[in-house]
Design an enzyme around this catalytic site. Sequence first.
Site, PDB file in Angstrom:
ATOM      1  N   HIS A 330       5.646  33.406  90.711  1.00 42.57           N
ATOM      2  CA  HIS A 330       6.221  34.336  89.735  1.00 42.57           C
ATOM      3  C   HIS A 330       7.339  33.642  88.939  1.00 42.57           C
ATOM      4  O   HIS A 330       7.358  33.687  87.701  1.00 42.57           O
ATOM      5  CB  HIS A 330       6.748  35.559  90.499  1.00 42.57           C
ATOM      6  CG  HIS A 330       7.439  36.593  89.682  1.00 42.57           C
ATOM      7  ND1 HIS A 330       6.912  37.856  89.480  1.00 42.57           N
ATOM      8  CD2 HIS A 330       8.636  36.582  89.035  1.00 42.57           C
ATOM      9  CE1 HIS A 330       7.749  38.562  88.744  1.00 42.57           C
ATOM     10  NE2 HIS A 330       8.807  37.808  88.464  1.00 42.57           N
ATOM     11  N   GLU A 331       8.244  32.997  89.654  1.00 42.66           N
ATOM     12  CA  GLU A 331       9.374  32.347  88.966  1.00 42.66           C
ATOM     13  C   GLU A 331       8.894  31.178  88.117  1.00 42.66           C
ATOM     14  O   GLU A 331       9.421  30.940  87.029  1.00 42.66           O
ATOM     15  CB  GLU A 331      10.427  31.880  89.975  1.00 42.66           C
ATOM     16  CG  GLU A 331      10.966  32.974  90.900  1.00 42.66           C
ATOM     17  CD  GLU A 331      11.396  34.236  90.180  1.00 42.66           C
ATOM     18  OE1 GLU A 331      11.892  34.147  89.033  1.00 42.66           O
ATOM     19  OE2 GLU A 331      11.246  35.337  90.752  1.00 42.66           O
ATOM     20  N   GLU A 353       8.501  40.101  82.796  1.00 41.10           N
ATOM     21  CA  GLU A 353       8.156  40.505  84.165  1.00 41.10           C
ATOM     22  C   GLU A 353       6.681  40.884  84.308  1.00 41.10           C
ATOM     23  O   GLU A 353       6.087  40.658  85.359  1.00 41.10           O
ATOM     24  CB  GLU A 353       9.057  41.653  84.617  1.00 41.10           C
ATOM     25  CG  GLU A 353      10.552  41.302  84.620  1.00 41.10           C
ATOM     26  CD  GLU A 353      10.905  40.091  85.465  1.00 41.10           C
ATOM     27  OE1 GLU A 353      10.074  39.668  86.295  1.00 41.10           O
ATOM     28  OE2 GLU A 353      12.013  39.545  85.286  1.00 41.10           O
ATOM     29  N   TYR A 407       7.533  45.602  86.002  1.00 39.63           N
ATOM     30  CA  TYR A 407       6.851  44.515  86.739  1.00 39.63           C
ATOM     31  C   TYR A 407       5.347  44.804  86.858  1.00 39.63           C
ATOM     32  O   TYR A 407       4.538  44.262  86.122  1.00 39.63           O
ATOM     33  CB  TYR A 407       7.462  44.363  88.139  1.00 39.63           C
ATOM     34  CG  TYR A 407       8.750  43.575  88.169  1.00 39.63           C
ATOM     35  CD1 TYR A 407       9.928  44.094  87.648  1.00 39.63           C
ATOM     36  CD2 TYR A 407       8.793  42.300  88.723  1.00 39.63           C
ATOM     37  CE1 TYR A 407      11.111  43.370  87.679  1.00 39.63           C
ATOM     38  CE2 TYR A 407       9.980  41.570  88.764  1.00 39.63           C
ATOM     39  CZ  TYR A 407      11.130  42.107  88.240  1.00 39.63           C
ATOM     40  OH  TYR A 407      12.290  41.394  88.268  1.00 39.63           O
TER      41      TYR A 407
HETATM   42  N1  ARG Z   1      13.797  37.999  86.664  1.00 41.40           N
HETATM   43  C1  ARG Z   1      14.016  38.143  88.088  1.00 41.40           C
HETATM   44  C2  ARG Z   1      12.640  38.083  88.709  1.00 41.40           C
HETATM   45  O1  ARG Z   1      12.074  37.095  88.802  1.00 41.40           O
HETATM   46  C3  ARG Z   1      14.658  39.438  88.396  1.00 41.40           C
HETATM   47  C4  ARG Z   1      15.984  39.372  88.958  1.00 41.40           C
HETATM   48  C5  ARG Z   1      16.554  40.756  89.057  1.00 41.40           C
HETATM   49  N2  ARG Z   1      17.952  40.668  89.314  1.00 41.40           N
HETATM   50  C6  ARG Z   1      18.842  40.323  88.382  1.00 41.40           C
HETATM   51  N3  ARG Z   1      20.086  40.185  88.736  1.00 41.40           N
HETATM   52  N4  ARG Z   1      18.495  40.153  87.159  1.00 41.40           N
HETATM   53  O2  ARG Z   1      11.991  39.007  88.976  1.00 41.40           O
HETATM   54 ZN    ZN Z   2      10.438  38.160  87.365  1.00 44.70          ZN
END
Ligand code: ARG
Ligand code: ZN
EC number: 3.4.11.2
Length: 483
Positions: A330-331, A353, A407
């Site tokens: 995902h990342e 997301e 998401y």
């Molecule tokens: N973009 C992050 C993910 O991979 C979300 C992180 C949520 N928390 C934050 N502090 N933005 O899903």
């Molecule tokens: Zn994400």
Amino acid sequence: MTARHRWTGAAAAGLLLGVLVGVPSGAVQATPPSWGAPGVGDPLFPTLGNGGFDVTHYDLTMRYDAASRTVAARTRVAARATQELTRFDLDFDGNTVTGVRVGGAAARWSRDGDELVVTPPRPVHRGAPFAVTVTYAADPRAAHDCAPLNAPTTSGWLPTPDGFVVAGQPSCARSVFPGSDHPSDKATYTFRLTAPRALTAVANGTLVSRRTTGDDTTWTYVEAAPMATELAQLAVGEYTVVTQRGPGGVVQRDVLPTTLADELRPDLSVTTGQLAWLGDRLGRYPFGEYGILAAPAEFHFALETQTLTLVSAGMLRFTPRPYWAPVLAHELAHQWFGDLVSPARWSDVWLNEGHATYYEAAYADSAGYASFTDRMRTAYRNGDSWRAQYGAPAAPRADDLFNDDVYDGGALVLYALHEKVGAATFQRIERAWLARYANGSAGTAQFVTLASQVAGRDLGGFLHAWLYGTTTPPMPGHPDWTS
Ligand code: ARG
Ligand code: ZN
């Protein structure tokens, strides 16, 4: 940096303000005042970013003092004025400011909430490049005003026992460094981090030099690809850096707590396969380096900081592989969706997301961890209640940006598109999106337009219902699916 396709709310806000205070448009004059707007006009975060200039480069210089666990910092923001500026704002929250200079001369400044208001000694002319240097002291453990989602702190600083990491998304980079804290204003970065020689300092991008003088080492990193402020990463601690050549010449660089390096290193070899797997679908990995920063701190999120994803070491140690391996995918997918192409405004976060979740679920399926179709069908079943609770995928609330409907609901929108146009056209849309908006920022409207262009048919009505409707539309090809 003015991205090729950046959203022009900033310019509009600046122009509107210019009109309101009676500045003849196009005229260059010192008085009456011509103030830059405090935000770029993002409806969810009105004070993020700034009107009146575009940032081109950040130079972040920080010295970590291990005894006091504090940071002495100087940030230089290089920008170009998009209007005459007798006064302008930087986004900055907390910390102790000791001085502000514009073009080398001391400037007047004051603080107004999350804005650092700067009055340069002489007006900056429209079109002119200029640089602002802010000197300040920071305590990574201090409370700030901003509220990162799911984070155990109230700032973008995340303290660790031996230093800190940062997690700015969506609105907390402004507690780490002053700037234009909105993903529509991307810029390049230089990081100069000084720490006791026993510690390691890391940041986004490429390590260009490392010099030890006396008891301290200064590490200099350059991120040469345009980057949103929320994706900045800079960290100090007792780390071991493990590098290897990855697919297509990518430098794989993982940053592991030294005491856990032997334990975690084998797990992170999963990245090599993920780079190849995503590369097959999305095209070449867009940056020069990629790796994982495993922080010795407890937090329950992972963050796609550009070229160097932040996770907690605990996630790798204490959750099973079928959980953490898809999170890492995902990342990694975010490096394309979110980092290479950033959202034009925060209501477009489903583009980050939804895509990351779509490829996460597809990866989990290909690795044999969980069925992609089951995950989509579950999302479909939840669709109506998510829309009622959170708003539609492209209409989240500011205090709940990272919700299930963004998401899995966002992934479901993409699945609906896939089922509507077929696998081959869907992949052409994805690649066209990445090619057209690479290194810039783009929003939902641009995605809909591009999808229609590539598919050769008007998908506006179809996608609009999926993105903004109060109920979940029928799933193409799955008449038996019910919400
Ligand atoms: N973009 C992050 C993910 O991979 C979300 C992180 C949520 N928390 C934050 N502090 N933005 O899903
Ligand atoms: Zn994400």
